[in-house]
Design an enzyme around this catalytic site. Structure first.
Site, PDB file in Angstrom:
ATOM      1  N   LYS A  11       0.846  -1.199   0.000  1.00 51.88           N
ATOM      2  CA  LYS A  11       0.000   0.000   0.000  1.00 51.88           C
ATOM      3  C   LYS A  11       0.875   1.241   0.000  1.00 51.88           C
ATOM      4  O   LYS A  11       2.040   1.219   0.397  1.00 51.88           O
ATOM      5  CB  LYS A  11      -0.941   0.027   1.211  1.00 51.88           C
ATOM      6  N   PRO A  96       9.680  -4.299   0.436  1.00 51.62           N
ATOM      7  CA  PRO A  96      10.741  -4.030   1.411  1.00 51.62           C
ATOM      8  C   PRO A  96      10.201  -3.985   2.839  1.00 51.62           C
ATOM      9  O   PRO A  96       9.102  -3.478   3.091  1.00 51.62           O
ATOM     10  CB  PRO A  96      11.280  -2.659   0.976  1.00 51.62           C
ATOM     11  N   SER A  99       9.244  -0.313   5.517  1.00 51.42           N
ATOM     12  CA  SER A  99       9.409   0.704   4.478  1.00 51.42           C
ATOM     13  C   SER A  99       8.236   1.667   4.374  1.00 51.42           C
ATOM     14  O   SER A  99       8.262   2.594   3.570  1.00 51.42           O
ATOM     15  CB  SER A  99       9.600   0.019   3.120  1.00 51.42           C
ATOM     16  N   GLY A 100       7.159   1.440   5.151  1.00 53.11           N
ATOM     17  CA  GLY A 100       5.960   2.257   5.020  1.00 53.11           C
ATOM     18  C   GLY A 100       5.002   1.748   3.969  1.00 53.11           C
ATOM     19  O   GLY A 100       4.036   2.432   3.619  1.00 53.11           O
ATOM     20  N   ALA A 102       3.523  -1.421   4.266  1.00 52.59           N
ATOM     21  CA  ALA A 102       2.609  -2.365   4.939  1.00 52.59           C
ATOM     22  C   ALA A 102       2.748  -3.797   4.445  1.00 52.59           C
ATOM     23  O   ALA A 102       1.760  -4.531   4.371  1.00 52.59           O
ATOM     24  CB  ALA A 102       1.154  -1.899   4.817  1.00 52.59           C
ATOM     25  N   GLY A 104       4.106  -6.355   6.023  1.00 53.59           N
ATOM     26  CA  GLY A 104       3.713  -7.263   7.101  1.00 53.59           C
ATOM     27  C   GLY A 104       2.212  -7.313   7.293  1.00 53.59           C
ATOM     28  O   GLY A 104       1.633  -8.388   7.525  1.00 53.59           O
ATOM     29  N   ALA A 106      -0.034  -6.661   4.948  1.00 52.00           N
ATOM     30  CA  ALA A 106      -0.596  -7.338   3.781  1.00 52.00           C
ATOM     31  C   ALA A 106      -0.488  -8.850   3.927  1.00 52.00           C
ATOM     32  O   ALA A 106      -1.427  -9.589   3.606  1.00 52.00           O
ATOM     33  CB  ALA A 106       0.120  -6.870   2.516  1.00 52.00           C
ATOM     34  N   ASP A 136      -2.903  -1.373  10.279  1.00 54.08           N
ATOM     35  CA  ASP A 136      -3.041  -1.354   8.820  1.00 54.08           C
ATOM     36  C   ASP A 136      -3.701  -2.617   8.273  1.00 54.08           C
ATOM     37  O   ASP A 136      -4.027  -2.676   7.085  1.00 54.08           O
ATOM     38  CB  ASP A 136      -1.665  -1.204   8.150  1.00 54.08           C
TER      39      ASP A 136
END
Length: 296
Positions: A11, A96, A99-100, A102, A104, A106, A136
């Site tokens: 995302k 990555p 990394s911002g 999400a 993990g 997802a 998230d």
């Protein structure tokens, strides 16, 4: 034993405003999440002799304590003893870590979506599990463009045909802990709520271009290279707007047309070989509907 393969998309936060703090200490957000064509791929072996998680690329992720493992644990506890099968998951990480984007969340959402169906867990309990695993994760259950508010528990799907499609993801090859960013985040005042959501495409695009990511300055303090990346992205020909995603360290640039995105990608790869650079597209809701029709 049954096998299932699931692709879990990354995302980006088209904007991220911090609008307050809950009594429990968690920050309250307003954000638009969009999902892009960069995927982790998960293989689930249900009823295997083995159980656990295996990451197929070298990774710093703890095999025994990660979002997938926590999701499975919460789901198992909601089932009667002896009614769940062993679950063995192989994960090909392309998103990555830290990394911002999400990744993990997802991955956890992929596990929750599959296992809740196989084990007969109702929608309400599924949503509770998602929120328990991470803020998230609820929006990742649908992986569709959405306005997200509160602590991540308020998710409103958006009509997204107006969004420009073409995206370049760019970041330094470092990990940035979400916790470290929020621990340092101490604004003089929180952002005001945007109030009523825009009612048409023009107003949405105007909001997206004028909005921001309230965590940017803290993340830049921790990883100064983010500022360089944002300056470079903002100067690219054809860029509609650029922004950091989540708590970083990944940023993105949005383009109206594929040719501009392709030329920008070539320029970036030629001049900044040490950065993570990935040209992709936003996944629109209509794409998912078309895919679903194709699977019938």
């Amino acid at each position: 034993m049954s096998k299932y393969f699931i692709s879990a998309p990354a995302k980006i936060n088209l904007f991220l405003h911090i609008v307050g703090k809950a009594p429990c200490g968690y920050h309250l957000i307003e954000s638009v999440f969009a999902f892009v064509e960069l995927y982790d791929v998960l293989e689930f072996d249900i009823g295997s002799r083995n159980r656990g998680i295996r990451f197929l690329k070298p990774s710093c992720i703890n095999r025994r304590d990660n979002t997938i493992q926590r999701a499975i644990g919460h789901l198992v506890r909601r089932c009667s003893p002896g009614t769940t099968d062993n679950v063995y998951v192989k994960v090909l990480k392309n998103i990555p870590v830290s990394s911002g984007l999400a990744g993990g969340s997802a991955d956890a959402a992929a596990a929750i979506n599959l296992l809740s169906k196989l084990w007969g867990i109702n929608e309400k309990e599924t949503e509770r599990v998602a929120f328990r695993v991470g803020s998230d994760v609820p929006v990742c259950l649908e992986s569709k463009t959405a306005f997200v508010a509160g602590m991540g528990d308020v998710v409103e799907l958006l009509e997204d045909s107006f969004l420009p499609r073409h995206v370049i993801l760019v970041g330094p090859k470092v990990e940035l802990s979400t916790k470290s960013v929020f621990d340092m985040y101490n604004p003089k005042a929180f952002s005001p709520s945007i109030g009523k959501l825009p009612g048409n495409s023009e107003d949405w695009l105007s909001l997206l271009k004028e909005a921001r990511n309230d965590l940017t300055e803290v993340s830049v303090e921790l990883v100064p290279e983010i500022r360089i990346i944002l300056d470079v992205l903002g100067s690219l020909d054809g860029c509609c707007f650029s922004r950091m995603s989540g708590s970083g360290a990944m940023s993105f640039a949005i383009f109206e047309d594929e040719n501009s995105a392709e030329l920008a990608t070539r320029y970036l790869r030629r001049n900044y070989p040490d950065w993570f650079i990935f040209k992709t597209r936003i996944i629109r809701s209509s794409d998912q509907e078309d895919n679903n029709m194709g699977n019938l």
